[in-house]
Structure formats: structure tokens, C-alpha cells
Scaffold this motif. Structure first.
Motif, mmCIF file in Angstrom:
data_model
loop_
_atom_site.group_PDB
_atom_site.id
_atom_site.type_symbol
_atom_site.label_atom_id
_atom_site.label_comp_id
_atom_site.label_asym_id
_atom_site.label_seq_id
_atom_site.Cartn_x
_atom_site.Cartn_y
_atom_site.Cartn_z
ATOM 1 N N MET A 84 13.636 -100.059 67.628
ATOM 2 C CA MET A 84 13.270 -99.235 68.785
ATOM 3 C C MET A 84 13.843 -97.836 68.625
ATOM 4 S SD MET A 84 14.104 -99.887 72.826
ATOM 5 C CE MET A 84 15.821 -99.495 72.615
ATOM 6 N N LYS A 85 13.083 -96.855 68.978
ATOM 7 C CA LYS A 85 13.515 -95.468 68.884
ATOM 8 C C LYS A 85 14.708 -95.222 69.793
ATOM 9 C CE LYS A 85 11.909 -90.808 69.991
ATOM 10 N NZ LYS A 85 10.790 -90.027 70.546
ATOM 11 N N ILE A 86 15.750 -94.578 69.266
ATOM 12 C CA ILE A 86 16.939 -94.281 70.065
ATOM 13 C C ILE A 86 16.678 -93.041 70.904
ATOM 14 C CG2 ILE A 86 19.380 -93.672 70.004
ATOM 15 C CD1 ILE A 86 19.570 -95.101 67.371
ATOM 16 N N GLN A 87 16.891 -93.135 72.213
ATOM 17 C CA GLN A 87 16.736 -91.996 73.105
ATOM 18 C C GLN A 87 18.071 -91.266 73.188
ATOM 19 O OE1 GLN A 87 13.897 -91.002 74.557
ATOM 20 N NE2 GLN A 87 12.735 -92.650 73.605
ATOM 21 N N LEU A 88 18.231 -90.231 72.372
ATOM 22 C CA LEU A 88 19.527 -89.560 72.287
ATOM 23 C C LEU A 88 19.924 -88.955 73.616
ATOM 24 C CD1 LEU A 88 19.277 -87.844 68.808
ATOM 25 C CD2 LEU A 88 20.475 -89.937 69.418
ATOM 26 N N PHE A 89 18.959 -88.345 74.313
ATOM 27 C CA PHE A 89 19.291 -87.714 75.583
ATOM 28 C C PHE A 89 19.747 -88.753 76.588
ATOM 29 C CE2 PHE A 89 17.676 -86.048 79.764
ATOM 30 C CZ PHE A 89 18.624 -85.059 79.897
ATOM 31 N N SER A 90 19.110 -89.915 76.573
ATOM 32 C CA SER A 90 19.419 -90.925 77.570
ATOM 33 C C SER A 90 20.730 -91.628 77.306
ATOM 34 C CB SER A 90 18.290 -91.956 77.639
ATOM 35 O OG SER A 90 18.208 -92.678 76.432
ATOM 36 N N ILE A 91 21.101 -91.805 76.053
ATOM 37 C CA ILE A 91 22.331 -92.552 75.785
ATOM 38 C C ILE A 91 23.530 -91.637 75.630
ATOM 39 C CG2 ILE A 91 21.036 -94.356 74.618
ATOM 40 C CD1 ILE A 91 22.201 -93.385 71.989
ATOM 41 N N THR A 139 28.584 -98.352 76.866
ATOM 42 C CA THR A 139 28.545 -98.248 75.404
ATOM 43 C C THR A 139 27.998 -99.517 74.768
ATOM 44 O OG1 THR A 139 30.433 -96.734 75.431
ATOM 45 C CG2 THR A 139 29.942 -97.839 73.348
ATOM 46 N N ILE A 140 28.479 -100.668 75.236
ATOM 47 C CA ILE A 140 27.996 -101.937 74.692
ATOM 48 C C ILE A 140 26.517 -102.127 75.044
ATOM 49 C CG2 ILE A 140 28.243 -104.446 74.793
ATOM 50 C CD1 ILE A 140 31.248 -103.998 75.266
ATOM 51 N N GLY A 141 26.140 -101.706 76.248
ATOM 52 C CA GLY A 141 24.727 -101.780 76.617
ATOM 53 C C GLY A 141 23.860 -100.966 75.665
ATOM 54 N N ASN A 142 24.321 -99.785 75.303
ATOM 55 C CA ASN A 142 23.567 -98.950 74.362
ATOM 56 C C ASN A 142 23.457 -99.612 72.999
ATOM 57 O OD1 ASN A 142 23.077 -96.827 76.121
ATOM 58 N ND2 ASN A 142 25.005 -95.829 75.675
ATOM 59 N N LEU A 143 24.549 -100.247 72.567
ATOM 60 C CA LEU A 143 24.527 -100.910 71.264
ATOM 61 C C LEU A 143 23.493 -102.031 71.246
ATOM 62 C CD1 LEU A 143 25.763 -101.169 68.450
ATOM 63 C CD2 LEU A 143 27.474 -102.701 69.409
ATOM 64 N N TYR A 144 23.453 -102.821 72.316
ATOM 65 C CA TYR A 144 22.448 -103.880 72.387
ATOM 66 C C TYR A 144 21.038 -103.298 72.496
ATOM 67 C CZ TYR A 144 25.909 -107.613 72.827
ATOM 68 O OH TYR A 144 26.912 -108.510 72.580
ATOM 69 N N SER A 145 20.928 -102.173 73.174
ATOM 70 C CA SER A 145 19.608 -101.569 73.356
ATOM 71 C C SER A 145 18.985 -101.164 72.031
ATOM 72 C CB SER A 145 19.721 -100.346 74.284
ATOM 73 O OG SER A 145 18.463 -99.729 74.450
ATOM 74 N N GLN A 150 19.470 -102.438 69.284
ATOM 75 C CA GLN A 150 19.167 -103.635 68.502
ATOM 76 C C GLN A 150 18.054 -104.457 69.148
ATOM 77 O OE1 GLN A 150 22.921 -105.573 66.724
ATOM 78 N NE2 GLN A 150 23.730 -104.457 68.485
ATOM 79 N N ASP A 151 17.405 -103.861 70.163
ATOM 80 C CA ASP A 151 16.311 -104.517 70.869
ATOM 81 C C ASP A 151 16.743 -105.784 71.602
ATOM 82 O OD1 ASP A 151 14.473 -102.594 70.173
ATOM 83 O OD2 ASP A 151 13.870 -103.613 68.342
ATOM 84 N N SER A 152 18.029 -105.913 71.912
ATOM 85 C CA SER A 152 18.510 -107.017 72.752
ATOM 86 C C SER A 152 18.506 -106.523 74.198
ATOM 87 C CB SER A 152 19.920 -107.443 72.322
ATOM 88 O OG SER A 152 19.921 -107.882 70.986
ATOM 89 N N ILE A 153 17.295 -106.374 74.737
ATOM 90 C CA ILE A 153 17.121 -105.696 76.011
ATOM 91 C C ILE A 153 17.805 -106.450 77.149
ATOM 92 C CG2 ILE A 153 15.446 -104.723 77.613
ATOM 93 C CD1 ILE A 153 15.583 -103.461 74.789
ATOM 94 N N GLU A 200 14.278 -95.222 80.252
ATOM 95 C CA GLU A 200 13.841 -94.887 78.895
ATOM 96 C C GLU A 200 13.677 -96.145 78.051
ATOM 97 O OE1 GLU A 200 13.776 -91.136 77.248
ATOM 98 O OE2 GLU A 200 12.698 -91.666 79.081
ATOM 99 N N THR A 201 14.605 -97.092 78.232
ATOM 100 C CA THR A 201 14.514 -98.346 77.483
ATOM 101 C C THR A 201 13.253 -99.116 77.859
ATOM 102 O OG1 THR A 201 16.933 -98.505 77.362
ATOM 103 C CG2 THR A 201 15.687 -100.519 76.975
ATOM 104 N N TRP A 202 12.986 -99.232 79.163
ATOM 105 C CA TRP A 202 11.789 -99.956 79.602
ATOM 106 C C TRP A 202 10.521 -99.227 79.172
ATOM 107 C CZ3 TRP A 202 12.562 -104.659 80.154
ATOM 108 C CH2 TRP A 202 13.634 -105.187 80.869
ATOM 109 N N PHE A 203 10.556 -97.912 79.168
ATOM 110 C CA PHE A 203 9.380 -97.153 78.742
ATOM 111 C C PHE A 203 9.080 -97.435 77.274
ATOM 112 C CE2 PHE A 203 6.998 -93.419 77.336
ATOM 113 C CZ PHE A 203 6.076 -93.279 78.364
ATOM 114 N N GLU A 204 10.128 -97.453 76.449
ATOM 115 C CA GLU A 204 9.942 -97.769 75.030
ATOM 116 C C GLU A 204 9.426 -99.193 74.849
ATOM 117 O OE1 GLU A 204 10.272 -96.092 72.128
ATOM 118 O OE2 GLU A 204 10.479 -94.259 73.300
#
Length: 412
Positions: free
Chosen positions: A1-8, A161-167, A169-172, A204-208
Motif C-alpha cells: 500500500m502506498k505510504i501517505q507521508l503527509f498523513s503519517i 506509531t505502531i498503527g502506522n507500522l501496521y498500516s 504492512q496492510d494490516s488494516i 487516507e488509509t481507508w481511501f487507499e
């Protein structure tokens, strides 16, 4: 999944916040280059370390910490080397603040190497360390005792931070679980800026993921909290997100309106928000292209093209004008600084360690970008803290802020 730099940016940058000074006569070397930091610890042999008192050793650990942060963006191996020294010594001595901070930085290094299992291990180590902290707990790092604010600030940082790491890795599901934990803390303290960025990140995660309904719900919540916080950056970001949602649903007029409202902010801050401006222009161009495809006459297509050209020309002219105005503004500020009104009563103003750190760097005259580079934060996070300082001191300019802070005693 594309990383949303602005969002994270908010959560990831929080993972590498340096600690502020917390021990008696310790001198913070972050204002110096890494060579001076290396010189500061050159005399510490293994024997001297073994014989050092806890107070002396804590001072050394702070120096290692500064080197850990100083090398973070210029020499990953050296940064990792010192972060391990901080971590190992702090674990042995039970200095929890340094344990979880260094564990987060080590996790960041593994994240950058895409060694996600190792990153997860150190992030969880940091999280578990924070969970062992108790309100009122006193040690060398916290002579005045820990507060619930200190603990919650660390917990929310780690959850995000942990949420971003899972994001990434597509572990939504896991990502949303940790985001929710961060959100509970933000709600409890009324941290509207953080809530706005959190919901933007989730949107952003749900949009992706292609879940447009959940994306819209979270953008709406992000916008709601941004308005409460009066944070124009996150207002613009969430409006741009809603513009993307409307575009995906082919509600092109709504999309243009929302993207234009967001673009007004980005255009007015193009020297700081250039990436947001470019992204917004990209989505605006996509909407205009869709409008062209739906158009049934050459007249509509021509008008759309002319409007786009006019918009681009205005933005270009505006950017040139801003550069000229910046130079003029600096001159005017220098001339009028002595005419500023005296500070009002500031009794009761309290700053946490991070706010004080940002205040000191603002007082040095550093720009948002320079502050971000100095302490390894994202520019968006730095701007958020600067706005928070203006609100706390009830001032509208950073010159008045610095003067007021000096009067109170926060600055020398």
C-alpha cells in the motif's frame, strides 16, 4: 500500500522526539554539531563508566542520546550505535524514559530497513515500558514525579506509531485498533489537533483501501476537530481529502469547491506547504480532466481550460509575490519590534518539555524547516507546536511570544 507521508507525519515524527533536560547540571549539546558531541564524551573510558555514579552516568546517557538524535538523518549506523548504548544502559539502570525513547529510535531504524518484525519488537518494548510508569513516580529522570499527561503523551505517540507500522504492512485491522487507542487518549485530553490528524490518517488509509464511505466519515471527523482546534493546516488537509472522495464519486462540482478551498490555504503558504500545493493541484487537474470528459460542448471545455490556465498563472504570480513580501516583512519586523505592546498577565501558563524545546528554538530565530531538521520532526508537527504556543501565550506573533516568554522566565 502506498505510504501517505503527509498523513503519517505526526505519528512517525513523534517516534523520534528527543528528551528535554531533566537532570541538575546537564548541558544540552543539541545546538552543536556531532563532532562537538563526540568530543563531549571522548574522555569516558570503560573504567570510568564502570566507576561513575548514577548521576554522572545519566549525564553521559543524555550525551549519547543527543548523538543518537544528531546522527539520525546523516549517519544511520552511528545513530543506531548510540541508541543501543542508551537503551542497554537505561535498561540496566531502570531509566524508563530513556528506555522507551531509545527503543523507539531503534525501531525507526529497523522500519527504514523494512525489517518490520524487529521494528515491532522494539516498538512494543517502548510501549510496555511506558505502561509500567506510574503517576507520581520519582527517579533521577523525573525528580518532580511523573504526571498522567507525561504517560498519556508517550502512550498516544506509541499507539500512533505502531498503527502506522501496521498500516504500511496492510494490516488494516491492527492499525485501526492502535489508532483507536491513540484516539481515546486524545479525546480524554481534548487534543483536537491530534484528533484531526488521527482521523485524517485513518481516512487516507481507508481511501487507499477503496472504502470510500469510511474515508469520508473520517475526513468529516478530521475536519470537525480541525475547526475546533482552529488549525488551518488540518482544515485544508481534510477538505482536500473530502475533495478526493467527491471526485471518486463523480461529484465534480463539490470536489472542485473543496479542493479550491484547500488550495487557498496551500497557495497562501506555498513556501512551507509546497507538497500540499502540488498534490492539491494534481487532484484539481484530475477533476478538471473528468469535467472535460463529461462536457458536451466545446464551450465548456474551453472555459475549463482557460480557468485552469488562469489558476496556474495566479499561483505562479502569487509565489513570486510571496518571495518579495517575505524580504519586506523581515525588514518591517526588525523596525517595529520595539513598538510591540507589553505582554499581558501570563500566570498559570504551563509548558511541557516538547513545547519548551520548540519555544527555545523559535527564540533562536530558526525557521520551521530548520527546527524540523534540528530535532528530527516533520514540518507539520513543528507548525502545530508553534501554533499551540501562540494560543497558550495568547499572542499573535512569534516576536511577542519570545518577549513574553522572557518576561515569565521561560527564556533567558
Amino acid at each position: 500500500m502506498k505510504i501517505q507521508l503527509f498523513s503519517i507525519a505526526v505519528f512517525v515524527s513523534l517516534a523520534v522526539f528527543p528528551l528535554s533536560v531533566k537532570a541538575g547540571s546537564y548541558v544540552d549539546h543539541r545546538g552543536h554539531n556531532v563532532d562537538s558531541l563526540e568530543m563531549a564524551i571522548a574522555g569516558w573510558s570503560a573504567d570510568r563508566i564502570a566507576e561513575a555514579s548514577d548521576e554522572e552516568l545519566l549525564h553521559l546517557v543524555y550525551d549519547w542520546h543527543d548523538l543518537m538524535m544528531g546522527y539520525l538523518n546523516i549517519n544511520g549506523e552511528r545513530s543506531l550505535y548510540y541508541s543501543r548504548k542508551v537503551f542497554n544502559t537505561s535498561v540496566r539502570k531502570g531509566w524508563k524514559d530513556m528506555v522507551w525513547t531509545s527503543a523507539k529510535v531503534i525501531g525507526q531504524h529497523f522500519w527504514a530497513r523494512e525489517q518490520y518484525d524487529s521494528a515491532t519488537f522494539y516498538y512494543n518494548t517502548a510501549l510496555q515500558t511506558i505502561r509500567t510508569m506510574k503517576v507520581g513516580e520519582v527517579d533521577l529522570e523525573h525528580p518532580d514525579g511523573l504526571t498522567q499527561y507525561d504517560i498519556d503523551d508517550g502512550l498516544s505517540s506509541m499507539y500512533g506509531t505502531i498503527g502506522n507500522l501496521y498500516s504500511i504492512q496492510d494490516s488494516i485491522g491492527l492499525a485501526m485498533e492502535y489508532y483507536a487507542k491513540a484516539g481515546e487518549i486524545f479525546e480524554r485530553h481534548g487534543w483536537n489537533n491530534s484528533l484531526s490528524s488521527l482521523y485524517y490518517n485513518m481516512a487516507e488509509t481507508w481511501f487507499e483501501e477503496g472504502d470510500i464511505l469510511k474515508a469520508k466519515e473520517n475526513y468529516d471527523l478530521g475536519l470537525e476537530y480541525a475547526i475546533k482546534a482552529e488549525d488551518s493546516l488540518w482544515i485544508a488537509g481534510n477538505k482536500a481529502g473530502l475533495g478526493k472522495v467527491e471526485m471518486s464519486e463523480r461529484h465534480l462540482r463539490k470536489a472542485i469547491r473543496l479542493l479550491d478551498e484547500a488550495g487557498q490555504y496551500y497557495s497562501a503558504h506555498d513556501d512551507q506547504e509546497w507538497q500540499g500545493l502540488l498534490d492539491n493541484l494534481d487532484y484539481t487537474n484530475q477533476v478538471l480532466r473528468l469535467q472535460k470528459r463529461q462536457a458536451r460542448s466545446g464551450l465548456i471545455i474551453s472555459i475549463a481550460a482557460i480557468l485552469l490556465l488562469i489558476a496556474c498563472a495566479l499561483i505562479y504570480c502569487h509565489m513570486r509575490k510571496l518571495r518579495q513580501q517575505k524580504k519586506q516583512t523581515d525588514e518591517v519586523l526588525n523596525e517595529t519590534i520595539g513598538e510591540l505592546a507589553p505582554a499581558t498577565d501570563t500566570a498559570g501558563i504551563k509548558l511541557n518539555d516538547r513545547e519548551l524545546q520548540i519555544l527555545e528554538l523559535v527564540a533562536e530565530g530558526l525557521s520551521v524547516k530548520e527546527i524540523a531538521n534540528r530535532i528530527c520532526l516533520s514540518p507539520e508537527t513543528v507548525k502545530w507546536y508553534r501554533k499551540k504556543l501562540l494560543t497558550k501565550f495568547d499572542v499573535s506573533s512569534f516576536i511577542v511570544l519570545v518577549n513574553k516568554a522572557k518576561e515569565i522566565g521561560y527564556l533567558k
